[in-house]
Design a protein around this motif. Structure first.
Motif, short mmCIF file in Angstrom:
data_model
loop_
_atom_site.label_atom_id
_atom_site.label_comp_id
_atom_site.label_asym_id
_atom_site.label_seq_id
_atom_site.Cartn_x
_atom_site.Cartn_y
_atom_site.Cartn_z
N THR A 89 -81.39 -45.38 56.12
CA THR A 89 -80.08 -44.88 56.47
C THR A 89 -79.84 -43.54 55.80
O THR A 89 -79.96 -43.41 54.59
N LYS A 90 -79.52 -42.55 56.61
CA LYS A 90 -79.18 -41.23 56.08
C LYS A 90 -77.68 -41.11 55.97
O LYS A 90 -76.94 -41.69 56.75
N GLU A 91 -77.25 -40.35 55.01
CA GLU A 91 -75.84 -40.00 54.94
C GLU A 91 -75.54 -39.02 56.06
O GLU A 91 -76.42 -38.29 56.52
N TRP A 92 -74.28 -38.98 56.51
CA TRP A 92 -73.87 -38.10 57.61
C TRP A 92 -74.29 -36.65 57.35
O TRP A 92 -74.80 -35.97 58.23
N GLU A 93 -74.11 -36.19 56.13
CA GLU A 93 -74.43 -34.81 55.78
C GLU A 93 -75.92 -34.52 55.87
O GLU A 93 -76.33 -33.38 56.02
N GLU A 94 -76.75 -35.55 55.78
CA GLU A 94 -78.20 -35.37 55.82
C GLU A 94 -78.75 -35.32 57.24
O GLU A 94 -79.90 -34.93 57.45
N LEU A 95 -77.95 -35.73 58.22
CA LEU A 95 -78.42 -35.73 59.61
C LEU A 95 -78.52 -34.31 60.14
O LEU A 95 -77.72 -33.44 59.80
N THR A 96 -79.49 -34.11 61.02
CA THR A 96 -79.59 -32.82 61.70
C THR A 96 -78.50 -32.73 62.76
O THR A 96 -77.88 -33.75 63.12
N PHE A 97 -78.27 -31.54 63.26
CA PHE A 97 -77.29 -31.35 64.32
C PHE A 97 -77.61 -32.25 65.51
O PHE A 97 -76.74 -32.93 66.05
N GLN A 98 -78.88 -32.28 65.93
CA GLN A 98 -79.29 -33.11 67.07
C GLN A 98 -79.03 -34.59 66.80
O GLN A 98 -78.56 -35.31 67.67
N GLU A 99 -79.33 -35.05 65.58
CA GLU A 99 -79.08 -36.45 65.23
C GLU A 99 -77.59 -36.78 65.29
O GLU A 99 -77.20 -37.85 65.77
N LYS A 100 -76.74 -35.87 64.83
CA LYS A 100 -75.30 -36.09 64.90
C LYS A 100 -74.83 -36.16 66.35
O LYS A 100 -74.02 -37.03 66.70
N LEU A 101 -75.34 -35.28 67.19
CA LEU A 101 -74.99 -35.33 68.61
C LEU A 101 -75.41 -36.65 69.23
O LEU A 101 -74.65 -37.26 70.00
N ASP A 102 -76.63 -37.09 68.90
CA ASP A 102 -77.12 -38.35 69.45
C ASP A 102 -76.25 -39.53 69.02
O ASP A 102 -75.93 -40.40 69.82
N VAL A 103 -75.85 -39.56 67.75
CA VAL A 103 -75.00 -40.64 67.25
C VAL A 103 -73.66 -40.63 67.96
O VAL A 103 -73.19 -41.67 68.45
#
Length: 131
Positions: A8-22
């Motif tokens: 599990t990554k913290e929100w701040e650790e996610l890439t832009f693409q990962e945040k979009l996917d979530v």
């Protein structure tokens, strides 16, 4: 350290693409599918008993305009520096309005694609008739 914590990554650790996917996978897609089921595909295949030729794009644009007006009103309430405390209900309404705006944007993209395909088909048909 547990396996859960390692995966599990913290929100701040996610890439832009990962945040979009979530956001798309867990928030927007379920909302769009649910509303389409709830409203019986009313945005793209409307039943307008008062119009002789209902246009999905015009309906979508009208609803989008209503939501943008609501966004402006809610934003002024939430971002008001003179307010003593921001009501959490305003944030919920703001989130709901932003979700609706995004939903209508997706619907307008679908309708725009339909209109482009129809225009190409009409052009091909008229070219075939000339030949």
């Amino acid at each position: 350290m547990s396996d859960n914590k390692q995966n599990t990554k913290e929100w701040e650790e996610l890439t832009f693409q990962e945040k979009l996917d979530v956001i798309y996978t867990h928030k927007f897609r379920p909302m769009l599918v649910g509303k389409n089921e709830q409203y019986g595909d009313a945005a793209l295949n409307p039943t307008d008993f008062l119009a002789t030729d209902p246009r999905s794009y015009d309906i979508i644009r009208s609803r989008l305009n209503e939501k943008l007006n609501r966004l402006q009103s809610l934003s002024s309430q939430v971002l008001n520096p003179e307010a003593e405390a921001t009501n959490l209900d305003h944030f919920a309404a703001l989130d709901d309005t932003l979700m609706d705006i995004t939903g209508y944007w997706f619907l307008s993209e679908i309708e725009t694609m339909r209109l482009k395909i129809k225009a190409v088909q009409d052009l091909k048909k008229s070219q075939d008739e000339i030949q």
